[in-house]
Design a protein around this motif. Structure first.
Motif, PDB file in Angstrom:
ATOM      1  N   ASN A  55      40.937  48.055  34.835  1.00  0.00           N
ATOM      2  CA  ASN A  55      41.719  49.079  33.685  1.00  0.00           C
ATOM      3  C   ASN A  55      42.424  47.984  32.909  1.00  0.00           C
ATOM      4  O   ASN A  55      43.131  48.334  32.088  1.00  0.00           O
ATOM      5  N   ASP A  56      41.970  46.751  32.808  1.00  0.00           N
ATOM      6  CA  ASP A  56      42.430  45.619  31.949  1.00  0.00           C
ATOM      7  C   ASP A  56      43.802  45.705  31.610  1.00  0.00           C
ATOM      8  O   ASP A  56      44.446  45.816  30.649  1.00  0.00           O
ATOM      9  N   ARG A  57      44.433  45.526  33.028  1.00  0.00           N
ATOM     10  CA  ARG A  57      46.076  45.669  32.962  1.00  0.00           C
ATOM     11  C   ARG A  57      46.427  44.226  33.161  1.00  0.00           C
ATOM     12  O   ARG A  57      46.604  43.653  34.354  1.00  0.00           O
TER      13      ARG A  57
ATOM     14  N   VAL B 183      41.809  44.451  36.863  1.00  0.00           N
ATOM     15  CA  VAL B 183      40.752  43.892  35.975  1.00  0.00           C
ATOM     16  C   VAL B 183      39.814  44.930  35.068  1.00  0.00           C
ATOM     17  O   VAL B 183      39.403  45.201  34.226  1.00  0.00           O
TER      18      VAL B 183
ATOM     19  N   ILE C 167      41.695  35.066  31.659  1.00  0.00           N
ATOM     20  CA  ILE C 167      41.344  36.369  31.584  1.00  0.00           C
ATOM     21  C   ILE C 167      39.842  36.607  31.698  1.00  0.00           C
ATOM     22  O   ILE C 167      39.119  37.365  32.504  1.00  0.00           O
TER      23      ILE C 167
ATOM     24  N   LYS D 112      37.449  38.385  34.261  1.00  0.00           N
ATOM     25  CA  LYS D 112      36.593  39.455  34.244  1.00  0.00           C
ATOM     26  C   LYS D 112      35.015  39.134  34.332  1.00  0.00           C
ATOM     27  O   LYS D 112      34.347  40.361  34.682  1.00  0.00           O
TER      28      LYS D 112
ATOM     29  N   GLN E 170      43.820  33.473  27.665  1.00  0.00           N
ATOM     30  CA  GLN E 170      42.502  34.074  27.507  1.00  0.00           C
ATOM     31  C   GLN E 170      41.466  33.525  28.226  1.00  0.00           C
ATOM     32  O   GLN E 170      40.673  34.455  28.784  1.00  0.00           O
TER      33      GLN E 170
END
Length: 326
Positions: free
Chosen positions: A293-295, A291, A276, A280, A273
């Motif tokens: 599309n949160d893939r 990023v 991630i 972001k 996390q």
């Protein structure tokens, strides 16, 4: 050809007898088997006090049912807790030898007769623990074939999943469990082929594996398992043309490739996390398609390094890609 255990025995045999004319019954010589260690043929005797470095090494031994031959393991902080392993019960039966990088002292103190690790990811010139050094101490060593492509003097180039199967077969020969090794390899290959048969239609999805790093990212070249995890599942590693294992690249090259999926390698000491969140919030990466599309797909550390859990990682990522809208 290297014969480590015989060399140690010869050194003992050269010690003069304490009394003139004394007769000593010779012990029968232990059976040996010749197995490649990277590109070098080495004679092994059956180990009884093996030491494994990292989860991938221990997992290979446990998958072959060799717990009774394993003395212990060294597990660096990056490795997630062994209690999360499919072989957690086997880890509990052997000794935890340390949570640092592999070193000669811990191996000698453990009275190891085999050390299983990778070249440059366990064995190291800089830290003074190499197969050659261990040969001189009468300690056998086994290197992951995946790490052999640039091993000095004795390189061996094998694709990452084939290297996993090769290791299991070679360890099976060293420990005399060839039938078990063949069955384990056959089962893993069947699972891989099932994934390949279900690859989504269309062009492969561009995928970036994010290992670590903020100024410059570390990622997977074509010499490590994630390259084939990505391709077998129906993706395309954006750094598949790099003839490297784990390597540093520039963010500009990531941006140029416009990855649609990002795999996050989840370390035991650096949660996914956090990585991630960085992707972001960094202006450089915040607009990447993956990023936006949160893939993100999380790959466990032990699914990314050479070991049986590579196939778990492949199945998990294949499931993820099949669920993406096309």
């Amino acid at each position: 050809m290297v014969n480590v255990r015989r060399r140690a025995a010869l050194l003992v045999a050269m010690i003069p007898l304490a009394a003139c004319g004394a007769r000593v019954a010779e012990e029968p010589e232990a059976a040996t088997v010749t197995v490649p260690r990277c590109g070098e043929d080495v004679e092994y005797t059956t180990p009884e006090r093996a030491v494994a470095y990292e989860g991938g090494s221990a997992d290979k031994l446990f998958a072959l049912g060799l717990t009774e031959h394993v003395h212990g393991y060294v597990m660096p902080p990056a490795n997630p807790p062994v209690e999360e392993s499919p072989w957690a019960a086997e880890y509990a039966k052997v000794e935890f030898l340390g949570d640092d990088l592999l070193n000669k002292e811990v191996v000698v103190e453990a009275n190891a007769d085999l050390v299983v690790a990778g070249w440059r990811s366990g064995f190291s010139d800089e830290r003074g623990i190499t197969p050659e050094i261990l040969d001189g101490l009468g300690i056998q060593s086994f290197m992951h074939t995946e790490s052999c492509y640039n091993y000095p003097n004795h390189p061996e180039r094998v694709t990452p999943f084939e290297a996993l199967f090769t290791d299991l077969e070679r360890l099976g020969r060293i420990f005399g469990v060839e039938d078990r090794a063949r069955q384990v390899v056959a089962d893993l290959k069947d699972r891989v082929e099932k994934v390949k048969s279900q690859v989504p239609q269309g062009d492969p999805v561009p995928v970036f594996l994010y290992d670590s790093g903020t100024d410059q990212p570390f990622t997977a070249g074509n010499q490590v398992p994630p390259n084939e995890i990505i391709s077998f599942a129906g993706g395309r590693n954006i750094f598949a043309d790099l003839d490297e294992r784990w390597t540093q690249v520039g963010w500009e090259s990531v941006v140029r490739a416009q990855p649609e999926v990002i795999i996050i390698l989840d370390y035991g000491d650096q949660p996914a996390q956090e990585k991630i969140d960085f992707l972001k919030t960094s202006p450089t990466t915040a607009t990447l398609p993956a990023v936006v599309n949160d893939r993100f797909h999380i790959l466990d550390y032990n699914e990314g390094i050479s070991g049986p859990r590579n196939v778990d990682g492949l199945e998990g990522f294949a499931d993820y890609l099949r669920e993406l809208p096309r």
